[in-house]
Design an enzyme around this catalytic site. Structure first.
Site: not given
Ligand code: SPV
Ligand code: MG
Length: 670
Positions: A281-282, A313, A327, A330, A336, A442
């Site tokens: 996710y990050k 969760y 939380h 945001d 989310q 190639d």
């Protein structure tokens, strides 16, 4: 802000419980007394100055307060005539130290939960706690409310009244009005009434609003029965569970502040997102899960740290059933949102509550994040990450990149689905796409210097690990140099294929003349490359062309075995069939003998197989080898044709990316 705690009372209704110390020293939860609890809460709320009025057992009280060693400066003021007067006179005795600040006023026998105190202190207006849900008490305080203001406080008022508790936050100007009236009362011998009698004479000027605490704990203890009820409520409050989830690997003051707030609601359980969930996710975490877990365990206020395996969760909420989930606000919108909705529905199923604190993106924290990304792009850090990602995730995905811009697309594209987020783990610098971007076939025509230039362009603007398509690796004498150069640049892996002579793209199969190298030669090339390698994380992956060149499964497996023995860190098995059966058969048979060596596949032809299925069968790296090239260039051809056909660019406009989108994709660095 000064806290004023009234402790001059005799507490005679408590019986033997107050035979040796004042009522406020009665234990309410474990070793915590009414007073130690109040003082701890006051200190935790950031108040430093306390004024405490005393009476009977004042020495015991002073010694006790000192023994608590709290970061508070306490001024004790003894009411010398505590037996004959009420607390109105105690306040009068302390008046000189109470004139210079706002006041938080509480009776010494009042027990309240953190949230009540927080809300009282957050109130901009002067306020007093009331409860709209409690029934009106016979003998205790009630507050008469008119037009949103408190106009009278006393035990005798029943109309337009709510149960009230003696916990006030008083802004200085309101407090001084009341204090002056208290002074007036005491100087005319009215010392046996409540201080509120004086207040009732100035409520037209002294504006106090009611703060409704509903069923939250805020109760006085007058007798042993009250003590039993309140102690049970304190136990429940203290045993409340609070849940928060963190994905971060850099704990900063913003996190500490929200942890502190959350811990005031109960025992805080922190869910730390698993490495796999963070990566998807990050970005790649700078610290692995175990270290991030240890980081949170060391933060005061955190009582337990557990793993949260997905962005959802649900699993942890069902396991721990927290009373509160905390939380930032945001997640009310954005990707989310579905996660939040699921949290709300799970909480609703057992009566839990979601508490959201305002979330502000602060520049200094954004800078920390961009510094983390810079770190991830450093050669040593980047190079090591492919191996780690394979270990952590079992299966990683790589998407081709052949320029800075395609690198950025691989770096930044995230797909959100039902609260989950997915992104590519790595980049594949394909010989086909690199050559195509340069308008060349190639056939190893684009030389290494030029290929390295492409890598450099990508590396300059991205952080994800890079897998380099090394074609045949060239002459062994040249390959050893390539390995060292790639390592130095921070590339994580090179894949070389067991072909020799003029290389053609594998997807031509046997339609063009292609020669497979001998096992001995190719194994020797791998061994030479491994010997030349300077860092331990770099990977040399052997690509087996037996299925492409129709040499059969046995040949593929024999070669795989030989190449691993020669030192290969992984094998890539290639096929140009739509049907994945031969790939699956290879994986199955290879895995029977070798359960660990990573297997790489390039499902350009057998593209119906999902990553999940590959993972289940034992594949570790899935490379999407050419899709950006094959989609990007036709779009350009189409744009060119559209302009030619229309003699202008207008018709092409809706196919174009906006300048804003370009700016978002390619932000300027500071
Ligand atoms: C490439 O992307 O250049 C490859 C994979 O080598 S393939 O084109 O499938 O041979
Ligand atoms: Mg290639």
């Amino acid at each position: 802000m000064k806290a004023l705690i009234l402790n001059s009372g005799m507490g005679s209704r408590m019986g033997v419980l107050t035979s040796e110390h004042p009522k406020c020293m009665t234990e309410v939860f474990g070793r915590e007394t009414i007073l130690s609890r109040q003082l701890r809460q006051i200190a935790e709320a950031g108040i430093k100055e306390v004024v405490m009025t005393t009476g009977l057992f004042d020495h015991v009280l002073v010694n006790y307060c000192q023994s608590l060693e709290l970061p508070l400066h306490i001024t004790f003021v003894k009411n010398p005539v505590y037996r004959e007067t009420n607390y109105i006179y105690s306040i009068y005795c302390a008046r000189e130290v109470l004139r210079d600040d706002d006041v938080l006023l509480m009776h010494g026998d009042l027990v309240f939960e953190n949230q009540v105190l927080d809300r009282v202190l957050e109130s901009e207006k002067s306020c007093m706690t009331v409860s709209s849900t409690l029934s009106l008490p016979e003998k205790d305080f009630k507050a008469v409310i008119k037009e949103g203001r408190i106009v009278k406080v006393g035990i005798e008022f029943f109309n337009d009244a709510l149960a009230a508790q003696p916990l006030y936050k008083l802004n200085k100007e309101d407090w001084l009005l009341w204090l002056d009236r208290i002074t007036g009362f005491c100087e005319s011998e009215k010392v046996k009434c409540y201080a509120e009698n004086a207040l009732n004479e100035v409520t037209d000027r002294c504006r106090i609003v009611p703060l409704d605490v509903r069923n939250e704990l805020c109760a006085e203890i007058d007798n042993p029965e009250d003590l039993a009820v309140v102690a049970e409520k304190v136990r429940q409050v203290e045993n409340r569970k609070v849940y928060m989830c963190f994905s971060t690997d850099m704990v900063h003051s913003g996190h500490i502040a929200i942890i502190k707030k959350a811990a005031r609601l109960g025992r805080l359980i922190v869910g730390v997102l698993s490495d796999e969930a963070v990566i998807s996710y990050k970005r790649f975490p700078l610290l692995p899960f175990t270290e991030r877990k240890a980081l949170f365990e060391s933060i005061s206020g955190v009582s337990r740290v557990v793993e949260q395996r997905t962005l959802s969760y649900r699993e942890n909420l069902e396991t721990y059933r927290p009373d509160y989930v905390v939380h930032g606000d945001d997640w009310v919108s954005g990707f989310q949102k579905p996660v939040r909705e699921e949290v709300l529905s799970v909480l609703a199923s057992y009566g839990g509550r979601l508490v959201e604190f305002p979330y502000s993106r602060e520049e200094k924290y954004e800078k920390l994040e961009s510094r983390a990304r810079v770190r991830l792009s450093l050669p040593d850090v980047r190079r090591a990450r492919l191996r780690r990602a394979v270990e952590m995730k079992g299966l990683v995905t790589a998407m081709e990149a052949h320029s800075g811009i395609t690198g950025l697309i691989v770096e930044k594209t995230v797909a959100y689905e039902k609260g989950e987020a997915r992104q590519f783990d790595a980049m594949w610098v394909s010989s086909l796409c690199d050559s195509t971007a340069k308008g060349k076939p190639d056939i190893e025509l684009v030389d290494m210097t030029s290929r390295f230039r492409t890598i450099d362009d990508i590396m300059e603007v991205t952080t994800k690990p890079i897998i380099f398509d090394g074609d045949t690796g060239g002459l062994t004498e040249h390959f050893v140099y390539t390995v060292k150069s790639l390592e130095r640049m921070g590339v994580s892996a090179v894949i070389i294929e067991d072909k020799t002579g003029l290389k053609k793209n594998s997807l031509f199969g046997t339609e063009v003349a292609q020669t497979q190298d001998t096992i001995e030669n190719f194994a020797a090339k791998i061994t030479a490359g491994k010997r030349a390698q300077k860092t331990k994380e770099f990977m040399i992956i052997a690509r087996i062309e037996s299925l492409i060149l129709e040499q059969g499964m046995e040949d593929a497996l024999t070669r795989a075995d030989a190449y691993v023995k020669a030192g290969a860190d992984g094998v890539m098995i290639h096929s140009r069939k739509k049907d994945p059966d031969e790939i699956f058969a290879f994986v199955e048979q290879f895995r029977k003998k070798d359960p660990v060596t990573p297997i790489v596949v390039v499902p350009t032809s057998f593209n119906a197989v999902t990553e999940e299925e590959f993972k289940e069968r034992g594949v570790n790296v899935v490379i999407y080898a050419n899709q950006l090239t094959r989609t990007g260039f036709p779009a350009m051809q189409h744009a060119a044709e559209t302009i030619l056909k229309n003699h202008r660019a207008k018709e092409c406009d809706e196919q174009c990316m906006s300048i804003k989108e370009i700016i978002n994709l390619i932000p300027e660095e500071e």
